[in-house]
Write a protein that holds these residues in place. Structure first.
Motif, short mmCIF file in Angstrom:
data_model
loop_
_atom_site.label_atom_id
_atom_site.label_comp_id
_atom_site.label_asym_id
_atom_site.label_seq_id
_atom_site.Cartn_x
_atom_site.Cartn_y
_atom_site.Cartn_z
N ILE A 72 49.18 16.72 1.81
CA ILE A 72 49.73 16.96 0.33
C ILE A 72 49.98 18.26 0.09
O ILE A 72 51.25 18.48 -0.78
CB ILE A 72 48.48 16.47 -0.46
N ASP A 73 49.36 19.24 0.49
CA ASP A 73 49.63 20.65 0.24
C ASP A 73 51.43 20.90 0.97
O ASP A 73 52.05 21.62 0.39
CB ASP A 73 48.67 21.56 0.66
N GLU A 74 51.32 20.41 2.07
CA GLU A 74 52.72 20.59 2.89
C GLU A 74 53.76 19.94 2.00
O GLU A 74 54.73 20.67 1.91
CB GLU A 74 52.54 20.08 4.14
N VAL A 75 53.49 18.94 1.64
CA VAL A 75 54.48 18.09 0.95
C VAL A 75 54.88 18.76 -0.63
O VAL A 75 56.13 19.16 -1.05
CB VAL A 75 54.15 16.62 0.52
N GLU A 76 53.87 19.22 -1.18
CA GLU A 76 53.99 19.94 -2.61
C GLU A 76 54.59 21.25 -2.35
O GLU A 76 55.15 21.62 -3.42
CB GLU A 76 52.81 19.66 -3.24
N SER A 77 54.51 21.93 -1.43
CA SER A 77 54.87 23.17 -1.24
C SER A 77 56.56 23.21 -0.36
O SER A 77 56.80 24.22 -0.17
CB SER A 77 54.03 24.25 -0.36
N ASN A 78 57.02 21.98 -0.18
CA ASN A 78 57.87 21.82 0.46
C ASN A 78 58.40 22.24 1.72
O ASN A 78 59.49 22.54 2.22
CB ASN A 78 59.28 22.32 -0.56
N ARG A 79 57.09 22.47 2.53
CA ARG A 79 57.04 22.76 3.91
C ARG A 79 57.46 21.45 4.72
O ARG A 79 57.57 21.83 6.18
CB ARG A 79 55.85 23.55 4.30
N ALA A 80 57.29 20.35 4.23
CA ALA A 80 57.56 19.16 5.05
C ALA A 80 58.90 19.04 5.45
O ALA A 80 59.33 18.21 6.16
CB ALA A 80 56.98 17.89 4.56
N GLU A 81 60.10 19.71 4.46
CA GLU A 81 61.44 19.38 4.73
C GLU A 81 61.69 17.73 4.59
O GLU A 81 62.44 17.13 5.38
CB GLU A 81 61.72 19.78 6.09
N LEU A 82 61.38 17.33 3.63
CA LEU A 82 61.49 15.88 3.38
C LEU A 82 62.40 15.75 2.21
O LEU A 82 62.26 16.56 1.45
CB LEU A 82 60.24 15.16 3.18
N GLU A 141 63.87 14.02 -1.52
CA GLU A 141 62.67 14.09 -2.47
C GLU A 141 61.67 12.56 -2.78
O GLU A 141 60.73 12.49 -2.69
CB GLU A 141 63.32 14.02 -4.15
N LEU A 142 62.68 11.47 -2.46
CA LEU A 142 61.96 10.26 -2.53
C LEU A 142 61.04 9.81 -1.22
O LEU A 142 60.06 9.41 -1.33
CB LEU A 142 63.16 9.09 -2.19
N THR A 143 61.40 10.50 -0.03
CA THR A 143 60.54 10.21 1.04
C THR A 143 59.08 10.96 0.80
O THR A 143 58.08 10.59 1.01
CB THR A 143 61.22 10.83 2.41
N ALA A 144 59.40 12.36 0.16
CA ALA A 144 58.37 13.15 0.01
C ALA A 144 57.45 12.66 -1.07
O ALA A 144 56.03 12.71 -0.96
CB ALA A 144 58.83 14.65 -0.51
N ARG A 145 57.84 11.72 -2.10
CA ARG A 145 57.10 11.29 -3.25
C ARG A 145 56.43 10.15 -2.35
O ARG A 145 55.12 9.83 -2.92
CB ARG A 145 58.09 10.97 -4.07
N LEU A 146 57.02 9.19 -1.62
CA LEU A 146 56.45 8.34 -0.96
C LEU A 146 55.21 8.77 -0.21
O LEU A 146 54.04 7.99 0.01
CB LEU A 146 57.26 7.37 0.20
N VAL A 147 55.29 9.79 0.65
CA VAL A 147 54.28 10.24 1.40
C VAL A 147 53.11 10.72 0.67
O VAL A 147 51.92 10.46 1.06
CB VAL A 147 54.88 11.49 2.38
N ARG A 148 53.47 11.49 -0.40
CA ARG A 148 52.45 12.11 -1.36
C ARG A 148 51.50 10.79 -1.90
O ARG A 148 50.23 11.12 -2.00
CB ARG A 148 53.03 13.00 -2.31
N ASP A 149 52.42 9.95 -2.61
CA ASP A 149 51.64 8.72 -3.45
C ASP A 149 50.97 8.05 -2.43
O ASP A 149 49.56 7.50 -2.89
CB ASP A 149 52.75 8.00 -4.21
N GLY A 150 51.63 7.83 -1.31
CA GLY A 150 50.73 6.94 -0.29
C GLY A 150 49.68 7.41 0.29
O GLY A 150 48.57 6.74 0.37
#
Length: 342
Positions: A201-211, A213-222
């Motif tokens: 979650i930290d990686e996604v929210e700090s944009n380090r995941a390089e995903l 927007e829709l994919t990042a949201r799916l990962v974070r919420d999932g």
């Protein structure tokens, strides 16, 4: 809130003996009964005066004008916190709680056996809440099922497969589902979700995941959903004991049984007991869920081999529980279960 220091030594002893007698018999306790107690060396008249003072303090109440006294919820709390003499388990009780653990015993089997033993020893309904799985993961896959929803397929290292439904953006393209699965597989394979949840979650929210927007949201919420309240399951044993204890109060039993069917609310109550160490006692209205049925809940957390809390076990019964006996049984059952889950 009344403290023990607000009551003199003689009054404390009379109060303690009264509560112990009530918990043993379930009946109002009168001054004449207490005056026959060899541990109380005062007259029935003195006992009546003390009982009147304790009633004025809100620790006792009289169900009828001419009846004896019963402890209030406040009185039971004072007794449990400061006056109760917790008993030790007998060798027979310890042996009954302990079971032979071997490689063929699954976690599910151990939990069901622990719930049955707990119910049998305490003659109450037992409850165990546990995470559905915290095993290392082999693979995870997202599949679109309908607008606004996606199916998550999780394959664990021990071969088990779990399917969960999660919310997903309506306009989520298939490529985002694949990207989300690839991203999580790279980080989860061979590790449990609880180990990696915060980092992901930290990686996604700090944009380090390089995903995107829709994919990042799916990962974070999932990830948040998979490790949230829906990740808990409940085992209940001994509902029949509730009928045995309170056969004369059918309406209270009906409310209690109805409450037990509210799985999500029960899980919320028990998972709230994870914080802190040791046994927790909720008396009557102190627990939101079972307050109307006038019941008490005694809980203790149990742990895995890493000493992390992975669940909560407990019992539920009338407020007239034998707390001094039930508390150590719950505590030792949690200790033994933690040992077996290593």
């Amino acid at each position: 809130m009344i403290a023990l220091n607000d009551i003199d030594v003689r009054s404390r002893e009379i109060f303690r003996r009264l509560v112990e007698t009530y918990l043993s018999t379930g009946e109002p306790v009168g001054s004449r009964t207490l005056s026959h107690d060899t541990g109380i060396a005062v007259s029935a008249a003195t006992i009546r005066n003390v009982m009147a003072d304790l009633t004025d303090l809100g620790l006792l109440h009289a169900p009828h004008v001419s009846a004896g006294r019963l402890p209030t919820e406040l009185g039971l709390r004072l007794f449990v916190d400061g006056l109760m003499q917790v008993g030790d388990l007998s060798p027979e009780e310890r042996r009954a709680i302990e079971t032979e653990s071997n490689e063929t015993n699954s976690a599910e089997t151990l939990l069901e056996a622990a719930a049955s033993r707990l119910s049998g020893l305490t003659q109450t309904a037992s409850l165990i809440v546990t995470q559905k799985s915290d095993s290392p993961m082999r693979q995870i896959e997202f599949v679109k099922t309908s607008p606004g929803q996606a199916l998550v397929i999780m394959v664990f290292e021990d071969g088990r497969v779990e399917n969960r439904i999660i919310d997903a953006p309506d306009d989520l393209p298939p490529s985002a589902l694949i990207a989300a699965g690839n991203y999580l597989n790279a980080r989860l394979r061979g590790r449990s979700l609880s180990e990696t949840r915060t980092h992901i979650i930290d990686e996604v929210e700090s944009n380090r995941a390089e995903l995107d927007e829709l994919t990042a949201r799916l990962v974070r919420d999932g990830v948040a959903r998979l490790s949230g309240d829906d990740n808990w399951t409940m085992v209940v044993r001994g509902r029949g004991h509730l009928l045995d204890e309170t056969a004369q109060d059918i309406e209270r039993v009906r409310m209690l049984l109805d409450d037990l069917e509210k799985k999500r609310e029960v899980i919320e109550l028990l998972t709230a007991a994870r914080d802190g160490e040791g046994v927790k006692v909720f008396i009557g209205s102190e627990n939101r869920l079972f307050s109307l049925s006038g019941s008490s809940v005694i809980t203790a957390p149990y742990r895995d081999e890493k000493r992390q809390i992975v669940g909560v076990l407990g019992v539920i019964g009338p407020t007239r529980l034998n707390y001094a006996r039930v508390v150590p049984i719950v505590d030792y059952t949690a200790e033994v279960l933690s040992r077996m889950l290593k």
